[in-house]
Motif scaffolding. Sequence first.
Motif, PDB file in Angstrom:
ATOM      1  N   ARG A 170     176.291  88.636  63.005  1.00 58.81           N
ATOM      2  CA  ARG A 170     176.930  87.397  63.434  1.00 58.81           C
ATOM      3  C   ARG A 170     176.356  87.014  64.791  1.00 58.81           C
ATOM      4  N   PHE A 171     175.789  85.830  64.867  1.00 58.19           N
ATOM      5  CA  PHE A 171     175.151  85.394  66.109  1.00 58.19           C
ATOM      6  C   PHE A 171     175.915  84.230  66.720  1.00 58.19           C
ATOM      7  N   PRO A 209     170.149  78.040  61.657  1.00 58.27           N
ATOM      8  CA  PRO A 209     170.130  79.508  61.662  1.00 58.27           C
ATOM      9  C   PRO A 209     168.730  80.101  61.542  1.00 58.27           C
ATOM     10  N   LEU A 210     167.822  79.405  60.848  1.00 55.69           N
ATOM     11  CA  LEU A 210     166.445  79.896  60.804  1.00 55.69           C
ATOM     12  C   LEU A 210     165.808  79.845  62.185  1.00 55.69           C
ATOM     13  N   TYR A 250     167.356  79.917  65.208  1.00 53.45           N
ATOM     14  CA  TYR A 250     167.914  80.939  66.104  1.00 53.45           C
ATOM     15  C   TYR A 250     167.638  82.347  65.598  1.00 53.45           C
ATOM     16  N   GLY A 251     167.535  82.496  64.284  1.00 56.70           N
ATOM     17  CA  GLY A 251     167.133  83.798  63.759  1.00 56.70           C
ATOM     18  C   GLY A 251     165.732  84.174  64.198  1.00 56.70           C
ATOM     19  N   VAL A 261     165.910  85.257  67.829  1.00 62.04           N
ATOM     20  CA  VAL A 261     166.426  86.623  67.940  1.00 62.04           C
ATOM     21  C   VAL A 261     165.347  87.633  67.551  1.00 62.04           C
ATOM     22  N   ALA A 262     164.580  87.317  66.492  1.00 59.33           N
ATOM     23  CA  ALA A 262     163.502  88.219  66.065  1.00 59.33           C
ATOM     24  C   ALA A 262     162.466  88.401  67.160  1.00 59.33           C
ATOM     25  N   ASP A 266     158.989  84.334  60.889  1.00 53.89           N
ATOM     26  CA  ASP A 266     160.259  83.639  61.117  1.00 53.89           C
ATOM     27  C   ASP A 266     160.076  82.317  61.853  1.00 53.89           C
TER      28      ASP A 266
END
Length: 311
Positions: free
Chosen positions: A2-3, A231-232, A234-235, A238-239, A251
């Motif tokens: 959960r971000f 979400p892609l 911010y994902g 994060v990656a 990503d």
Amino acid sequence: MRFRLSPEQRQFAATLHELLGGADTAAAARAWAAGEHDRGLKLWRALADVGVFALLVDEDHGGLGAGPVDLVVACEALGYHAVSGPLVESAAVAPALLTGDRLTALAEGDLLATVVAPPEVPLALDADVAGVVLDLTGAELTGAGTGPERSIDPPRRLFRLPAAAGRSRGVAFDRGVLAVAAQLLGAGQWLLDTSVAYAKQRTQYGRAIGEYQAIKHLLADVVTRLELARPLLYGAAVAGDTSAGDTFARDVSAAKVMAGEAALLAARTALQVHGAIGYTAEHDLGLRLTKVRALAGAWGTGSFHRVRVLR
């Protein structure tokens, strides 16, 4: 996983929106397109004062030592307000290429940097005002170059530099892609917000056009596409900031494809909702329409990034 953005990141976004919302960025963009940089450089200084160009610079060189998520927060706001200049190159890419005093000057906003990364980035953005032009090997390019060349987005002033042969890939390139994707998402959000506001106040046959089912469906499709892209994006950020960094290239490419498609849909829909007024040069909608079209192909086309994800 959960971000959620931290309170500090949300406050940073709010600070940028407040700053840029009162800065008449549209007038600055039109002046920048005409080669008049004073307004834009004043805005650049204000962005430096709140830390935009120090985000990815390490603390030893006067930076904040922040990460890709913070970069995305900043670039979303910059895209929302259509800020001009080599923002991606200075805030996202150059920190991975510069060293020493130049890195300090970059963090403080005293140095504008631009980058070429052929074949995906063959032209240097705003080379006439940048203090340094780099390729992705970190080499500095010299020579006056030629330009500005014609761009679909007039504030994007593009210059062709000699001997731009550095084709190295890596974190600098991927951060550039990430930052452009964030700008696209921010621009798409502005287009949606503006279209919703217009649909509420524009009337036809005695009713606000936003009451018509066809308009509701158009705008709902944009909401869906933006929310699927977020979400892609911010994902990917994060990656790039965790042990999952080995997926960063994949990503960021996925995020660029989705953000580009969402922003282009937002642009088409905004033009449909606004009708003829959207075609006028005086309306700020035009600044986003051309910006989105240009950014969709900047730092790699959709086709390039789809192949990258596949590989």
